[in-house]
Design a protein around this motif. Structure first.
Motif, PDB file in Angstrom:
ATOM      1  N   PHE A 217       0.432  -1.518  -0.033  1.00 37.39           N
ATOM      2  CA  PHE A 217       0.023  -0.289  -0.223  1.00 37.39           C
ATOM      3  C   PHE A 217       0.506   1.391  -0.403  1.00 37.39           C
ATOM      4  CE2 PHE A 217      -1.929   3.392   2.901  1.00 37.39           C
ATOM      5  CZ  PHE A 217      -2.759   3.571   2.275  1.00 37.39           C
ATOM      6  N   GLU A 218       1.899   1.069   0.947  1.00 37.05           N
ATOM      7  CA  GLU A 218       2.355   1.941   0.951  1.00 37.05           C
ATOM      8  C   GLU A 218       3.674   2.549   0.001  1.00 37.05           C
ATOM      9  OE1 GLU A 218       3.501   5.110   2.936  1.00 37.05           O
ATOM     10  OE2 GLU A 218       1.484   4.106   4.408  1.00 37.05           O
ATOM     11  N   LEU A 219       3.459   1.363  -0.980  1.00 37.12           N
ATOM     12  CA  LEU A 219       4.141   1.599  -1.983  1.00 37.12           C
ATOM     13  C   LEU A 219       3.793   2.303  -3.332  1.00 37.12           C
ATOM     14  CD1 LEU A 219       7.291  -1.089  -2.548  1.00 37.12           C
ATOM     15  CD2 LEU A 219       7.311   0.417  -2.019  1.00 37.12           C
ATOM     16  N   SER A 220       2.194   1.569  -3.220  1.00 38.31           N
ATOM     17  CA  SER A 220       1.614   2.401  -4.225  1.00 38.31           C
ATOM     18  C   SER A 220       0.900   3.274  -4.066  1.00 38.31           C
ATOM     19  CB  SER A 220      -0.005   1.050  -4.405  1.00 38.31           C
ATOM     20  OG  SER A 220      -0.443   1.352  -3.444  1.00 38.31           O
ATOM     21  N   LYS A 221       1.577   4.254  -3.874  1.00 32.76           N
ATOM     22  CA  LYS A 221       1.617   5.373  -3.369  1.00 32.76           C
ATOM     23  C   LYS A 221       2.236   6.108  -4.280  1.00 32.76           C
ATOM     24  CE  LYS A 221       0.120   5.523   1.274  1.00 32.76           C
ATOM     25  NZ  LYS A 221       0.505   5.990   2.638  1.00 32.76           N
ATOM     26  N   SER A 222       3.322   5.938  -5.046  1.00 33.82           N
ATOM     27  CA  SER A 222       4.521   6.283  -5.828  1.00 33.82           C
ATOM     28  C   SER A 222       3.628   5.854  -7.684  1.00 33.82           C
ATOM     29  CB  SER A 222       5.935   5.620  -5.949  1.00 33.82           C
ATOM     30  OG  SER A 222       6.502   5.774  -7.468  1.00 33.82           O
ATOM     31  N   GLU A 223       3.181   6.734  -7.922  1.00 34.14           N
ATOM     32  CA  GLU A 223       2.859   6.442  -9.801  1.00 34.14           C
ATOM     33  C   GLU A 223       3.671   5.202  -9.955  1.00 34.14           C
ATOM     34  OE1 GLU A 223       0.724   8.811 -13.514  1.00 34.14           O
ATOM     35  OE2 GLU A 223       0.825   9.341 -10.971  1.00 34.14           O
ATOM     36  N   SER A 224       4.536   5.861  -9.989  1.00 34.44           N
ATOM     37  CA  SER A 224       6.421   4.540 -10.700  1.00 34.44           C
ATOM     38  C   SER A 224       5.663   2.981 -10.450  1.00 34.44           C
ATOM     39  CB  SER A 224       7.618   5.297 -10.916  1.00 34.44           C
ATOM     40  OG  SER A 224       8.323   5.185  -9.847  1.00 34.44           O
ATOM     41  N   LEU A 225       5.311   3.321  -9.006  1.00 34.27           N
ATOM     42  CA  LEU A 225       5.706   1.675  -8.440  1.00 34.27           C
ATOM     43  C   LEU A 225       4.196   0.995  -8.877  1.00 34.27           C
ATOM     44  CD1 LEU A 225       7.495   1.426  -5.444  1.00 34.27           C
ATOM     45  CD2 LEU A 225       7.693   0.043  -6.672  1.00 34.27           C
ATOM     46  N   CYS A 226       3.296   1.677  -9.240  1.00 31.66           N
ATOM     47  CA  CYS A 226       2.148   1.220 -10.026  1.00 31.66           C
ATOM     48  C   CYS A 226       1.996   0.880 -11.106  1.00 31.66           C
ATOM     49  CB  CYS A 226       1.216   2.035 -10.056  1.00 31.66           C
ATOM     50  SG  CYS A 226      -0.097   3.246  -8.304  1.00 31.66           S
ATOM     51  N   ASP A 227       2.745   0.881 -11.499  1.00 29.68           N
ATOM     52  CA  ASP A 227       2.937   0.054 -12.831  1.00 29.68           C
ATOM     53  C   ASP A 227       4.301  -1.431 -12.622  1.00 29.68           C
ATOM     54  OD1 ASP A 227       3.837  -0.370 -16.399  1.00 29.68           O
ATOM     55  OD2 ASP A 227       5.827  -0.188 -15.511  1.00 29.68           O
ATOM     56  N   LYS A 228       5.176  -0.989 -11.601  1.00 26.11           N
ATOM     57  CA  LYS A 228       5.968  -1.982 -11.037  1.00 26.11           C
ATOM     58  C   LYS A 228       4.998  -3.094 -10.598  1.00 26.11           C
ATOM     59  CE  LYS A 228      10.338  -3.747 -10.497  1.00 26.11           C
ATOM     60  NZ  LYS A 228      10.515  -3.791 -11.996  1.00 26.11           N
ATOM     61  N   ILE A 229       4.112  -2.830  -9.456  1.00 24.93           N
ATOM     62  CA  ILE A 229       3.695  -3.772  -8.723  1.00 24.93           C
ATOM     63  C   ILE A 229       2.503  -4.752  -9.676  1.00 24.93           C
ATOM     64  CG2 ILE A 229       1.875  -3.947  -6.772  1.00 24.93           C
ATOM     65  CD1 ILE A 229       2.533  -1.784  -5.985  1.00 24.93           C
ATOM     66  N   GLY A 230       1.715  -3.343 -10.703  1.00 27.46           N
ATOM     67  CA  GLY A 230       1.502  -4.422 -11.096  1.00 27.46           C
ATOM     68  C   GLY A 230       1.327  -5.303 -12.215  1.00 27.46           C
ATOM     69  N   SER A 231       2.408  -5.540 -12.726  1.00 24.64           N
ATOM     70  CA  SER A 231       3.442  -5.988 -13.845  1.00 24.64           C
ATOM     71  C   SER A 231       3.876  -7.000 -13.293  1.00 24.64           C
ATOM     72  CB  SER A 231       4.712  -5.362 -13.897  1.00 24.64           C
ATOM     73  OG  SER A 231       5.660  -5.353 -13.136  1.00 24.64           O
ATOM     74  N   VAL A 232       4.060  -7.623 -11.836  1.00 30.07           N
ATOM     75  CA  VAL A 232       4.245  -8.860 -11.372  1.00 30.07           C
ATOM     76  C   VAL A 232       3.216  -9.933 -11.758  1.00 30.07           C
ATOM     77  CG1 VAL A 232       4.652 -10.297  -8.912  1.00 30.07           C
ATOM     78  CG2 VAL A 232       5.364  -8.134  -9.503  1.00 30.07           C
ATOM     79  N   ASN A 233       2.941 -10.767 -11.700  1.00 31.46           N
ATOM     80  CA  ASN A 233       1.924 -11.648 -12.532  1.00 31.46           C
ATOM     81  C   ASN A 233       0.942 -12.560 -11.302  1.00 31.46           C
ATOM     82  OD1 ASN A 233       0.808 -13.668 -14.316  1.00 31.46           O
ATOM     83  ND2 ASN A 233       2.068 -15.595 -13.655  1.00 31.46           N
ATOM     84  N   GLY A 234       0.479 -12.330 -11.611  1.00 34.29           N
ATOM     85  CA  GLY A 234      -0.462 -12.614 -10.093  1.00 34.29           C
ATOM     86  C   GLY A 234      -1.071 -11.557  -9.381  1.00 34.29           C
ATOM     87  N   ALA A 235      -0.233 -10.326  -9.099  1.00 42.07           N
ATOM     88  CA  ALA A 235      -0.224  -9.578  -8.182  1.00 42.07           C
ATOM     89  C   ALA A 235      -1.978  -8.630  -7.601  1.00 42.07           C
ATOM     90  CB  ALA A 235       0.377  -8.336  -8.371  1.00 42.07           C
ATOM     91  N   ILE A 236      -2.083  -8.830  -8.830  1.00 41.41           N
ATOM     92  CA  ILE A 236      -3.429  -7.670  -9.346  1.00 41.41           C
ATOM     93  C   ILE A 236      -4.712  -9.183  -8.543  1.00 41.41           C
ATOM     94  CG2 ILE A 236      -5.360  -6.631 -10.649  1.00 41.41           C
ATOM     95  CD1 ILE A 236      -3.253  -4.908 -11.407  1.00 41.41           C
ATOM     96  N   LEU A 237      -4.353 -10.180  -9.378  1.00 41.16           N
ATOM     97  CA  LEU A 237      -5.487 -11.053  -9.201  1.00 41.16           C
ATOM     98  C   LEU A 237      -5.561 -11.197  -7.159  1.00 41.16           C
ATOM     99  CD1 LEU A 237      -7.936 -13.289  -9.594  1.00 41.16           C
ATOM    100  CD2 LEU A 237      -5.685 -15.241 -10.078  1.00 41.16           C
ATOM    101  N   ILE A 238      -4.995 -11.008  -7.305  1.00 45.10           N
ATOM    102  CA  ILE A 238      -4.239 -11.630  -5.656  1.00 45.10           C
ATOM    103  C   ILE A 238      -5.113 -10.636  -4.946  1.00 45.10           C
ATOM    104  CG2 ILE A 238      -2.751 -12.193  -3.111  1.00 45.10           C
ATOM    105  CD1 ILE A 238      -0.739 -13.418  -5.245  1.00 45.10           C
TER     106      ILE A 238
END
Length: 812
Positions: A217-238
């Motif tokens: 949640f803390e990392l997702s406050k950074s716009e650049s990290l939003c792309d990084k988190i979403g690119s991890v396979n399965g992250a959004i699904l989980i």
């Protein structure tokens, strides 16, 4: 946060003799550094008039308490009265303490770096992580120190520890280190650090999972990290799964939801969320985004696999927006909107919403416009959407779709559809035919469609699709013809029986598979709806082997080989209806009589009387037996009696008439079920009688119709009465008269009872039965003209009405 390993909140609390090398290398604390009041190392030391030094915050609090309690202003250490509250900053001491702190932190940082290895003890690692947490919490500038000391990669490496305590403390430390520090967050974006964090989300019901989602949640406050988190396979699904879990910790659900809200800043993440069931962000962008975003989201919506409930929700939320986008002059926008509407409209509830939102008029306009207005590939999509729409339960004969208030079933609209069908390729032809299928599924609109087709003379054009090599095109055309067959039977019969051989092609479909299919059920349904007395049609089916195919398919179904198909019931009903047609032309067609004999149709229809729960099959079979039985008296071979001789002809009393055995007691000749279709032979009589106790009045009426042939003119009523008595049929006939109230059934029952009463024994019995005679009186009083006449004759048989024929000769 949940409790720690030992039940306390302080995971890292250790014994005093741990972390020994800290004591060895950290410079000792001088007493002058300690505030006498707070007992903590001073950050802002001040000196009073008596020379005593305190932490500014602590002494100010002491002075405030003295004022509040009305005490004299005294030094808290010496308790001597002070003349003033003046405080002088102890700059030298503060600088000394800062230098000491800097030396201490440098040593501790160095020790922390050395301790954050997998070879260190769990105790040393936990102390190092706790120190880093305290350092980061003191002030924001220390987070810069931690970053420069390259501690973040070391902390991340501790996530691989075999100790759950260490892993949890490492996650907690990372969260504190990255809070409000974008530079530290950027370091977390490097390498596979985020992927490692996502792995912790799959740890069910653990505090590591809770801390990991808080860190994300803390990392997702950074716009650049939003792309990084979403690119991890399965992250959004989980994360989506966590928000919908009913067994999850509420704090975890909240943090996962807020993390997803932050990830919505990225379009790719929004697409992933939609794919995994979190559709609202995509719909929001479709409603509020830029024109380019709207097109992108609409196009992606068209690729999603949605449940029917979701389709209805989407239609309610963005249906109007998609329709507006469909009207755009920009071809890319229209294509994206049509793509999405094609997906959403394939559910009845969502289709009705789109109809209410006004989709029909622009859709029809697009279909009928020239190719420059809309390419053929998009016309096909439009036709598909319209086909989806017309399958919903809407009032299409009242919704205007044209400039002159035409509706979908208006003649000129149907004409335009038919002309479009004749001028396009197979793929769009199939979709447009599906539109007509949808419109003809409802009896209310089918009549108008049939009338328009007749007026345009397009029946033969539709029939020709039976020959289409494309199976889907052939199937939809057959379904359309089935819907139309009840409204335009003669026209279809003429086309099918023409020289092109379409009837033969239709029977190839009927005989195509072992398992009954929807197409076969529709194909046989077309033939079943054609005029019953069409001699040309029946002759073609006889000569072309159509009836043979029907018989073989009925037998396959009766043997149970195809009963698993859900279309077997309409298929069997259609087969039996078609086969029964041959019994309607028996008096005028010797070939049909021979066919019925050769294939023992009387026996087959008798078997079908036992098709339990298939009322229509029983009705048609009973009526077919009625037709067959009417011919029995013409087909029965009467015995040839020997000549009585000369004396016998003059003196009949001298002639000995031979006794004939083995004759049918109803038809007085030689009868068989196969050759003369006699109901007395075989099981037909018993099964027809059994149907008199059916719950369906139409089944009972059909059974009575067949039984009536045994009491018709030209047969032995006494023999029929005897046969009915043997099967307990007479009581059931009385029950029908007493219990059934439909007019046609009452007329049938009264007619057959009147015939029975022509037998003296029956008349005597009924005259003593008040219930039957009362029922006849009721029929005489309340029936229609024909029923009253028959009831009157019946009442004369039991002397309830006097017979005046003896008084007035010539009166019957």
């Amino acid at each position: 946060m949940a409790g720690n390993w030992d039940g306390s909140r302080d995971i890292g609390s250790q014994s005093d003799d741990s972390f020994q090398y800290e004591r060895q290398y950290v410079e000792p604390i001088y007493d002058a550094f300690i505030c006498p009041l707070s007992k903590q190392i001073m950050k802002d030391p001040v000196t009073l008039e008596n020379g005593q030094t305190f932490e500014r915050e602590a002494i100010e609090k002491w002075f405030d308490e003295c004022k509040e309690n009305g005490r004299k202003l005294v030094c808290p250490l010496t308790l001597r009265e002070l003349n003033t509250m003046d405080m002088n900053p102890s700059i030298a001491l503060r600088k000394t303490i800062e230098e000491w702190n800097a030396r201490k932190e440098a040593v501790q940082l160095d020790m922390a770096c050395k301790s954050l290895t997998h070879s260190s003890s769990e105790s040393d690692i936990l102390h190092a992580l706790r120190f880093i947490q305290q350092l980061a919490a003191d002030n924001l500038s220390n987070k810069h120190v931690i970053r420069n000391a390259e501690l973040i990669p070391l902390i991340v490496d501790m996530l691989k520890s075999t100790s759950r305590k260490v892993r949890f403390r490492a996650l907690e430390t990372l969260r504190i280190v990255v809070e409000d520090d974008d530079d530290n967050k950027e370091i977390m974006a490097e390498g596979d650090k985020v992927r490692t964090l996502v792995k912790f989300l799959s740890h069910e019901q653990s505090i590591e999972r809770e801390e990991a989602v808080s860190l994300l949640f803390e990392l997702s406050k950074s716009e650049s990290l939003c792309d990084k988190i979403g690119s991890v396979n399965g992250a959004i699904l989980i994360l989506v799964g966590m928000t919908s879990s009913k067994s999850e910790n509420l704090l975890v659900v909240e943090k996962a939801d807020k993390t997803l809200e932050n990830l919505e800043k990225n379009e790719n993440n929004v697409r992933q969320m939609a794919e995994n069931g979190r559709l609202q962000p995509l719909l929001t962008l479709l409603l509020e985004g830029s024109p380019e975003i709207k097109v992108s989201m609409a196009s992606y919506l068209g690729d999603l696999a949605l449940s029917n409930d979701v389709k209805a929700y989407v239609a309610r939320t963005v249906g109007s927006s998609l329709i507006n986008l469909m009207k755009s002059n920009d071809m890319q926008s229209r294509e994206a909107a049509l793509k999405a509407l094609n997906q959403v409209s394939s559910c009845e509830s969502s289709a009705k919403v789109l109809v209410d939102d006004g989709i029909l008029s622009p859709l029809v306009k697009d279909l009928f416009a020239g190719p420059t207005h809309l390419p053929v590939r998009l016309k096909e999509v439009s036709a598909t959407i319209l086909a989806n729409i017309v399958n919903s339960d809407s009032d299409f004969d009242s919704i205007p779709v044209g400039p002159n208030h035409q509706t979908l079933v208006s003649e000129d609209i149907i004409h335009n559809l038919l002309q479009l069908i004749s001028n396009t390729g197979p793929s769009i032809e199939c979709k447009l035919l599906q539109v007509l299928v949808g419109l003809t599924n409802s009896p209310a609109t089918a009549v108008g469609v049939a009338a328009a087709i007749k007026s345009l003379g397009a029946t033969i054009s539709l029939v020709q699709f039976i020959e289409a090599p494309q199976k889907d095109l052939r199937m939809v055309s057959i379904k359309l013809l089935k819907n139309l067959s009840i409204h335009m039977g003669p026209e279809l019969a003429d086309c099918l029986c023409g020289p092109a051989g379409h009837l033969s092609s239709l029977f190839k479909v009927i005989a195509e598979n072992i398992t009954s299919t929807e197409e076969q059920a529709a194909a046989i349904g077309i033939v079943a709806d054609l005029p019953e007395m069409d001699i040309g049609l029946i002759t073609q089916m006889l000569d072309g082997g159509g009836f043979v195919i029907v018989i073989s398919r009925i037998k396959v179904i009766r043997q149970g080989e195809a009963r698993s198909s859900r279309f077997v019931t309409p298929y069997l009903e259609g087969l039996v209806r078609v086969l029964s047609r041959i019994t309607f032309v028996l008096p005028d067609d010797p070939k049909s009589v021979s066919f019925c004999r050769d294939h023992d149709l009387a026996g087959l229809f008798t078997e079908l009387l036992q098709a339990n729960s298939l009322d229509n099959v029983q009705i048609v079979s009973a009526l077919a037996l009625e037709n067959l039985s009417k011919e029995t008296k013409h087909l029965t071979k009467l015995p040839e009696l020997p000549s009585p001789g000369f004396c016998g002809s003059i003196f009949p009393c001298l002639s000995n008439q031979p006794v004939m055995t083995g004759l049918c007691k109803v038809h007085r000749g030689t009868c068989t079920q196969r050759d003369t279709f006699c109901l007395i032979e075989g099981q037909a009589l018993a099964r027809l009688v059994a149907l008199l106790d059916h719950t369906n009045d139409k089944v009972i009426e059909a059974s009575l119709a067949a039984l009536s042939t045994l009491l018709d003119d030209g047969v032995s009523i006494e023999g029929a009465v005897s046969a009915l008595c043997d099967t307990d049929g007479i009581k059931l006939i009385y029950d029908v008269l007493l219990e059934k109230q439909t007019e046609s059934l009452k007329e049938r029952a009264v007619w057959i009872v009147e015939r029975l009463l022509r037998t003296k024994d029956i008349a005597c019995e009924v005259s003593n039965d008040p219930s039957v005679s009362t029922a006849l009186v009721d029929a005489f009083k309340h029936g229609d003209c024909r029923t009253r006449q028959i009831a009157e004759r019946a009442l004369k048989h039991i002397d309830r009405i006097p017979n005046f024929s003896g008084i007035f000769p010539g009166m019957a």
